[in-house]
Design a protein around this motif. Sequence first.
Motif, PDB file in Angstrom:
ATOM      1  N   GLY A 156      -6.904   1.556  10.603  1.00  0.00           N
ATOM      2  CA  GLY A 156      -8.285   1.996  10.448  1.00  0.00           C
ATOM      3  C   GLY A 156      -8.829   2.076   9.037  1.00  0.00           C
ATOM      4  N   VAL A 157      -7.993   1.880   8.006  1.00  0.00           N
ATOM      5  CA  VAL A 157      -8.527   1.836   6.643  1.00  0.00           C
ATOM      6  C   VAL A 157      -8.951   0.385   6.395  1.00  0.00           C
ATOM      7  N   VAL A 158     -10.165   0.075   6.840  1.00  0.00           N
ATOM      8  CA  VAL A 158     -10.603  -1.312   6.945  1.00  0.00           C
ATOM      9  C   VAL A 158     -11.200  -1.856   5.663  1.00  0.00           C
ATOM     10  N   ASP A 159     -11.342  -0.998   4.648  1.00  0.00           N
ATOM     11  CA  ASP A 159     -11.970  -1.442   3.409  1.00  0.00           C
ATOM     12  C   ASP A 159     -11.536  -0.534   2.273  1.00  0.00           C
ATOM     13  N   ASN A 160     -11.733  -1.008   1.039  1.00  0.00           N
ATOM     14  CA  ASN A 160     -11.533  -0.142  -0.124  1.00  0.00           C
ATOM     15  C   ASN A 160     -12.575   0.960  -0.184  1.00  0.00           C
ATOM     16  N   LEU A 161     -13.737   0.673   0.351  1.00  0.00           N
ATOM     17  CA  LEU A 161     -14.828   1.633   0.359  1.00  0.00           C
ATOM     18  C   LEU A 161     -14.846   2.374   1.687  1.00  0.00           C
ATOM     19  N   ALA A 162     -14.902   3.683   1.639  1.00  0.00           N
ATOM     20  CA  ALA A 162     -15.125   4.454   2.863  1.00  0.00           C
ATOM     21  C   ALA A 162     -16.614   4.399   3.180  1.00  0.00           C
ATOM     22  N   PHE A 163     -16.939   4.373   4.462  1.00  0.00           N
ATOM     23  CA  PHE A 163     -18.359   4.288   4.807  1.00  0.00           C
ATOM     24  C   PHE A 163     -18.634   4.935   6.155  1.00  0.00           C
ATOM     25  N   ASP A 164     -19.877   5.264   6.356  1.00  0.00           N
ATOM     26  CA  ASP A 164     -20.361   5.885   7.583  1.00  0.00           C
ATOM     27  C   ASP A 164     -21.658   5.187   7.971  1.00  0.00           C
TER      28      ASP A 164
ATOM     29  N   VAL B 121      -1.699  -8.142   4.475  1.00  0.00           N
ATOM     30  CA  VAL B 121      -2.601  -8.122   5.625  1.00  0.00           C
ATOM     31  C   VAL B 121      -3.993  -8.561   5.173  1.00  0.00           C
ATOM     32  N   TYR B 122      -4.847  -8.828   6.147  1.00  0.00           N
ATOM     33  CA  TYR B 122      -6.255  -9.081   5.845  1.00  0.00           C
ATOM     34  C   TYR B 122      -7.053  -7.811   6.117  1.00  0.00           C
ATOM     35  N   PRO B 123      -8.008  -7.481   5.233  1.00  0.00           N
ATOM     36  CA  PRO B 123      -8.396  -8.171   4.011  1.00  0.00           C
ATOM     37  C   PRO B 123      -7.410  -7.899   2.882  1.00  0.00           C
ATOM     38  N   THR B 124      -7.278  -8.855   1.990  1.00  0.00           N
ATOM     39  CA  THR B 124      -6.291  -8.764   0.918  1.00  0.00           C
ATOM     40  C   THR B 124      -6.849  -7.934  -0.237  1.00  0.00           C
ATOM     41  N   VAL B 125      -7.112  -6.678   0.055  1.00  0.00           N
ATOM     42  CA  VAL B 125      -7.594  -5.718  -0.932  1.00  0.00           C
ATOM     43  C   VAL B 125      -6.692  -4.483  -0.900  1.00  0.00           C
ATOM     44  N   SER B 126      -6.845  -3.628  -1.879  1.00  0.00           N
ATOM     45  CA  SER B 126      -5.852  -2.601  -2.172  1.00  0.00           C
ATOM     46  C   SER B 126      -5.608  -1.598  -1.057  1.00  0.00           C
TER      47      SER B 126
ATOM     48  N   PRO C 173      -2.412   5.482  -2.833  1.00  0.00           N
ATOM     49  CA  PRO C 173      -3.576   5.736  -1.979  1.00  0.00           C
ATOM     50  C   PRO C 173      -3.214   6.354  -0.637  1.00  0.00           C
ATOM     51  N   GLY C 174      -3.902   7.438  -0.290  1.00  0.00           N
ATOM     52  CA  GLY C 174      -3.632   8.183   0.930  1.00  0.00           C
ATOM     53  C   GLY C 174      -2.638   9.294   0.737  1.00  0.00           C
ATOM     54  N   GLY C 175      -1.940   9.304  -0.401  1.00  0.00           N
ATOM     55  CA  GLY C 175      -0.861  10.250  -0.623  1.00  0.00           C
ATOM     56  C   GLY C 175      -1.286  11.592  -1.173  1.00  0.00           C
ATOM     57  N   ASN C 176      -2.595  11.802  -1.366  1.00  0.00           N
ATOM     58  CA  ASN C 176      -3.036  13.090  -1.875  1.00  0.00           C
ATOM     59  C   ASN C 176      -4.076  13.752  -0.963  1.00  0.00           C
ATOM     60  N   VAL C 177      -4.086  13.332   0.306  1.00  0.00           N
ATOM     61  CA  VAL C 177      -4.940  13.992   1.298  1.00  0.00           C
ATOM     62  C   VAL C 177      -4.063  14.393   2.487  1.00  0.00           C
TER      63      VAL C 177
END
Length: 461
Positions: free
Chosen positions: A134-142, A112-117, A186-190
């Motif tokens: 909704g996980v639109v980036d490698n970095l979470a942001f507010d 998918v795009y973006p081609t990041v992890s 990723p996502g598997g420990n929350v």
Amino acid sequence: MSTYMNLALDEEDEDEDMDHIHGSAELLTNSYQARRRRCICKCIAGVLLVVVVMTVFAALILATRRNNHNPERYKVVLVLSDGLRWDLYNVSMPNLQSMAETGVKAKSMIPVYPTVSCPSMYSIATGLNVENHGVVDNLAFDPINKKTYTYFDALNLTFWWDQPNVEPLWVTATRQGIGSGSMMYPGGNVPIKGILPKKFVYSGAWCWKAYPFRRRVDIVIDWLTKDKLDLVYLFLDEPDESLHRHGIGSAEATEKIHEVNDAIGYLLQKIEETELEDIVNVIVISDHGHFMINKSINIFDYVEESDLDFIVTETGPRLLMKPKDERFAAVYEQLSKVDHVHAFKKDDFPERFHYKNNDRILPLIVYSDLGVSFVLGENNTSKSQHGWDNKEEAMFSVFYAKGPAFKRGYQADTIKNVDVYPLMCKLLGVHPRPNNGSFARVQDMLLNSEPNASTTVKAYM
């Protein structure tokens, strides 16, 4: 009667007695042989009975191992090697080659795009395009509080992963009574919808170092055998890290690719040793490819930092921006004139990216041509990158699979990474959530390729 006659009679009687004795011996011999034959027959019958009982017992064990005669459900181990490109960077990986020969290999897999992890890996776990999960980036942001979290921080932030109407497969499987585990995925420990995998190991820089690949495999095998889990995600953080630091073709990155190959071989070996090969399907994939950086653009050569209210970037080929309202038009116009740069207002971003219909995506989306990377006033420390347009083959990833549900030696066409979700639902017998994947693109890989209730779900729009 004469003595002679008496002697003759005695001799005749003796002959009769001897005949009687010989007859009795013959009878005894025949009786013994009969008993011996009966004994041998009984032994043979006993052996045959033992063989039959053992065969039936083995069949019952096999049936039990196959989830009580349910061929629609197998155990699944998904191995994700971060950054392994579809062509393996022309490095020999014999264990993947073996999987291709004894299982299935897709020509390539489109991320998918973006081609990041994180966006890509969550699409694999949910079957959803990025704008839908909704996980639109490698970095979470507010952007409201102007706060950006690091990649490793984002891995442990529940709010970033737990979105309305979004469930990764391990949550859906848990709801349907299937035990799952996450080895650093990723996502598997929350907690998502209040649910965690039954077993999990945190993902982070320290964990990556503390858990070598073989140790991760050993833990996964324990989860499958001792904890009876049916679904396990296994994350390998290479060769991505080494590709960033040292570049494609470097000795360091090549060594890590060999380590990934070794981990895959070790996993297959342990599955065989624990007699799980008849019920475990192994799928090996990656999240994206890599490409060498040949040009860097300092974005602040064209835009004043004071013109921006908020910006998100990992220093790569893409940016999310929120210019100040009064400077939006000027910033957009300036960036639109830069060579190798593509700037879009959010509402105008091409539909094919599936990356605009989400509140988290900022008003201005910027990406660069293949090989061109952005910097924010500093030098680019990465030798190789990813994150470019997902139509670029350099961003394509791998797909290999082996197990009782898959054909042998089958070459499949290119698939999309959202297709992995309906495929895994089919293997597990899980009724899926609405998703953007297509079972039709992957069903030819399977021995039993007929769609069932766990694949016929209306796509998420």
